[in-house]
Enzyme design. Structure first.
Site, short mmCIF file in Angstrom:
data_model
loop_
_atom_site.label_atom_id
_atom_site.label_comp_id
_atom_site.label_asym_id
_atom_site.label_seq_id
_atom_site.Cartn_x
_atom_site.Cartn_y
_atom_site.Cartn_z
N ASP A 33 0.85 -1.26 -0.02
CA ASP A 33 0.16 -0.06 -0.11
C ASP A 33 0.82 1.21 -0.18
O ASP A 33 1.69 1.40 0.84
CB ASP A 33 -0.88 0.09 1.21
CG ASP A 33 -2.16 0.84 1.13
OD1 ASP A 33 -2.10 1.63 0.11
OD2 ASP A 33 -2.85 0.77 2.09
N ASP A 34 0.72 2.19 -1.13
CA ASP A 34 1.52 3.36 -1.16
C ASP A 34 3.04 3.09 -0.93
O ASP A 34 3.59 3.96 -0.94
CB ASP A 34 1.15 4.34 0.09
CG ASP A 34 -0.25 4.94 -0.07
OD1 ASP A 34 -1.21 4.22 -0.77
OD2 ASP A 34 -0.73 5.60 0.87
N CYS A 73 -6.26 3.93 -3.72
CA CYS A 73 -6.63 2.56 -3.38
C CYS A 73 -7.67 1.53 -3.85
O CYS A 73 -7.43 0.54 -4.23
CB CYS A 73 -6.84 2.59 -1.81
SG CYS A 73 -5.33 3.33 -0.81
N ARG A 77 -7.14 -1.47 -6.68
CA ARG A 77 -7.63 -2.83 -6.04
C ARG A 77 -8.73 -3.44 -6.71
O ARG A 77 -8.70 -4.43 -7.12
CB ARG A 77 -7.85 -3.02 -4.66
CG ARG A 77 -6.78 -2.61 -3.68
CD ARG A 77 -7.00 -1.88 -2.28
NE ARG A 77 -5.89 -1.37 -2.14
CZ ARG A 77 -4.85 -1.98 -1.24
NH1 ARG A 77 -4.95 -3.05 -0.81
NH2 ARG A 77 -3.76 -1.22 -1.02
N LYS A 126 -5.72 -5.48 3.64
CA LYS A 126 -6.68 -4.46 3.07
C LYS A 126 -7.57 -5.07 2.02
O LYS A 126 -6.95 -5.23 0.75
CB LYS A 126 -5.88 -3.27 2.72
CG LYS A 126 -6.61 -2.04 2.12
CD LYS A 126 -5.65 -0.79 2.08
CE LYS A 126 -6.22 0.30 1.28
NZ LYS A 126 -5.33 1.34 1.42
N HIS A 128 -10.83 -3.08 0.77
CA HIS A 128 -11.39 -1.75 0.30
C HIS A 128 -12.13 -1.74 -1.17
O HIS A 128 -12.13 -0.87 -2.04
CB HIS A 128 -9.97 -0.82 -0.07
CG HIS A 128 -10.26 0.59 0.52
ND1 HIS A 128 -9.23 1.55 0.39
CD2 HIS A 128 -11.44 1.07 0.78
CE1 HIS A 128 -9.75 2.70 0.89
NE2 HIS A 128 -10.82 2.49 1.17
N SER A 151 -8.43 1.69 4.44
CA SER A 151 -7.25 2.00 4.89
C SER A 151 -6.97 2.29 6.46
O SER A 151 -7.88 2.32 7.06
CB SER A 151 -6.99 3.59 4.23
OG SER A 151 -7.13 3.20 2.75
N HIS A 231 1.33 2.40 4.00
CA HIS A 231 0.27 3.54 4.14
C HIS A 231 0.52 4.26 5.43
O HIS A 231 0.41 3.64 6.58
CB HIS A 231 -1.28 2.97 3.94
CG HIS A 231 -2.17 3.94 3.60
ND1 HIS A 231 -2.32 5.03 4.58
CD2 HIS A 231 -2.76 4.22 2.49
CE1 HIS A 231 -3.44 5.63 4.13
NE2 HIS A 231 -3.87 5.26 2.79
N ASP A 283 -0.16 -0.93 -4.85
CA ASP A 283 -1.38 -0.23 -5.20
C ASP A 283 -1.25 1.13 -5.77
O ASP A 283 -2.18 1.48 -6.69
CB ASP A 283 -2.42 -0.25 -4.30
CG ASP A 283 -2.37 0.70 -3.22
OD1 ASP A 283 -1.00 1.08 -2.85
OD2 ASP A 283 -3.24 1.21 -2.57
N ASN A 284 -0.34 1.83 -5.51
CA ASN A 284 -0.01 3.29 -6.28
C ASN A 284 1.41 4.06 -5.58
O ASN A 284 1.92 2.88 -4.73
CB ASN A 284 -1.14 4.08 -5.78
CG ASN A 284 -1.41 4.24 -4.14
OD1 ASN A 284 -2.61 3.81 -3.89
ND2 ASN A 284 -0.62 4.86 -3.42
N LYS A 304 1.49 9.42 -5.32
CA LYS A 304 -0.10 8.99 -5.26
C LYS A 304 -0.95 9.86 -5.49
O LYS A 304 -0.68 11.16 -5.27
CB LYS A 304 -0.34 8.58 -3.63
CG LYS A 304 -1.54 8.09 -3.47
CD LYS A 304 -1.68 7.57 -2.03
CE LYS A 304 -3.06 7.35 -1.61
NZ LYS A 304 -3.14 7.02 -0.19
MG MG Z 1 -2.54 3.03 -1.64
#
Ligand code: MG
Length: 484
Positions: A33-34, A73, A77, A126, A128, A151, A231, A283-284, A304
């Site tokens: 994540d991130d 996010c 996903r 996660k 989401h 998140s 994240h 994811d980003n 992001k």
């Molecule tokens: Mg993310």
């Protein structure tokens, strides 16, 4: 009566005597994540190393032109698990904890396609894609779920912009840990956040071990491990806190690296690492406004929440000994859209019944030179087409967007300044010569610009474009929770 019996006898004997049919591979998909392009040592990270993750690159293929589909996010996903642009599914942005919408139950996820092939399926981390019970992973093809459904910085009401502040316990939102469909625990403090990576890893390892040794031993499995880290609010367990001496972000990355090592050890210990496809990506890009609590874009522009490469370009590591070449560096364009059809291709699964956007890249992963992915649409802000790309030429359209460049980033968990509505100028960029997207070539290459404008028109007709108030002909309904 005799004949059918004889037929079955011959069939059974043939089955027993034949060389073992190739077993479907297990699939391990690790989704950070991130985490940015520059956050692994095999992609140039400084101050710390990620030896276990780097080993995936040594044993497999490292992609240097790999994109996440959306720079945020939920949308990201949705694309990963369905092979569709999220806006095709009427999903965008990041769902708030109180959101009543989610991934439509009629959409088929990778987990559902693999389950149909006899796979045991588990997700730890996660989700989401909808927080209401009817949208949870167990309704979308997963046998098991454990994690926070959204998140790790989200209050159980709409996010109000309150900064996630390290060292101030009262600022941490209470977050539900869900097991299956039921909340079993609440994450409240920095200490709780710091145990997330460890807890998810333990569940992942136990899933592998159980599926090897339990009643499901003959079944292949699909393990989806979407970590909550890195994240904000970032945190590590006591074993890793302060370990690197290079700051909390480095400690957290070190624990993530440990996690990947644990998963790989579990595969090896159970004799499964040779017949398992392992994919590691994010994811980003990094959430740059958090400064030293954010990752690195590796030098790509912005991060992001933007459709510059810093938001989209992420590490992509793929390992399957004997199938995916070891030590290969691949600079062909590939995206998370393409993982569903590619994994389905490797596992003998069908594609979803509804049209998807992903391309089957089995040949590329096996060593072919050319990617099946040549075009890409950069959608953000609900349904705004902010850029398009063919090959390594990218046309950015004028749009209001996030801008971190020129603003002072935050520190130690505090958000910095940022502009969420910067009038982003249009530009034509040659990513092969200008990965930082600095030099507008619109007037130099008018034919390329015209070609990309035509590509954008194709996207608008299909998926719509909020920037031009266009409605797409092939956008499907999103899921809306019942009122109860
Ligand atoms: Mg993310």
């Amino acid at each position: 009566m005799k004949k059918p019996f004889l037929f079955f006898l011959i069939l059974a004997a043939g089955f027993l005597l034949s060389p073992t049919a190739p077993k479907k591979p297990n699939v391990v998909l690790i989704f950070m994540d991130d985490m940015g392009y520059g956050d692994l040592s095999c992609y140039g990270a400084l101050n710390y190393t990620t030896p276990n993750i780097d080993q995936l690159a040594t044993d497999g293929t490292r992609f240097t032109n790999f994109l996440t589909t959306h720079a945020v996010c939920t949308a990201s996903r949705a694309a990963l698990l369905t092979g569709c642009y999220a806006n095709r599914l009427s999903l965008s942005g990041a769902l708030s904890p109180s959101a009543r919408n989610g991934l439509h139950p009629d959409e088929e996820t990778l987990a559902e396609l693999l389950k149909e092939q006899g796979y045991a399926t588990g997700i730890f981390g996660k989700w989401h894609l909808g927080n209401k019970p009817e949208f949870l992973p167990t309704k979308q093809g997963f046998d098991e779920y454990f994690g926070i459904p959204y998140s790790n910085d989200m209050w159980p009401v709409d996010y109000d912009g309150t900064p996630a502040i390290s060292g101030n316990k009262t600022q941490y939102p209470p977050l539900p840990m869900i097991n299956g469909t039921q909340p079993v625990d609440t994450i409240r403090t920095l200490t709780d956040q710091g145990l997330l990576t460890k807890r998810l890893t333990e569940r992942a390892v136990s899933f592998i071990t159980k599926n090897r040794n339990g009643p499901n031993a003959a079944r292949p499995f699909f393990l989806y491990l979407p970590h909550h880290m890195v994240h904000v609010p970032i945190a590590a367990s006591p074993r890793f806190m302060g370990k690197t001496g290079a700051g909390l972000f480095a400690d957290v990355m070190q624990e993530v690296d440990w996690s990947v090592g644990e998963v790989m050890n579990a595969l090896k210990k159970n004799g499964l690492d040779k017949n398992t496809l392992v994919i590691f990506t994010s994811d980003n890009g990094p959430w740059l406004t958090f400064g030293n609590h954010a990752g690195s874009s590796g030098g790509f522009r912005e991060g992001k929440g933007t459709t510059y490469e810093g938001g989209h370009r992420v590490p992509g590591l793929m390992r399957w000994p004997g199938v995916i070449p070891a030590g290969r560096v691949c600079n062909q364009l590939l995206t998370t859209l393409d993982l569903l059809p590619t994994i389905a291709g490797f596992c003998g699964a069908r594609l979803p019944k509804k049209p998807i956007d992903g391309k089957n890249a089995v040949a590329l992963l096996k060593g072919a030179e050319q990617s099946p992915r040549q075009e890409f649409y950069y959608y953000y802000r609900k349904n705004s087409l902010e850029a398009v790309r063919r090959g390594n030429m990218k046309l950015v359209f004028a749009h209001p967007g996030r801008r971190d460049e020129g603003y002072v980033p935050g520190k130690d968990g505090y958000r910095g300044e940022t502009n969420e509505n910067f009038p982003t100028p249009p530009g034509l960029y040659d990513l092969a010569h200008d990965p930082g997207e600095r030099y507008d070539l619109s007037t130099t290459y008018p034919l390329v610009k015209a070609d990309l404008e035509a590509l954008a028109e194709k996207a608008r007709a299909d998926l719509g474009d909020d920037l031009q108030q266009r409605t797409g002909a092939n956008v499907r309904a999103g899921g809306i929770a019942s009122m109860k």
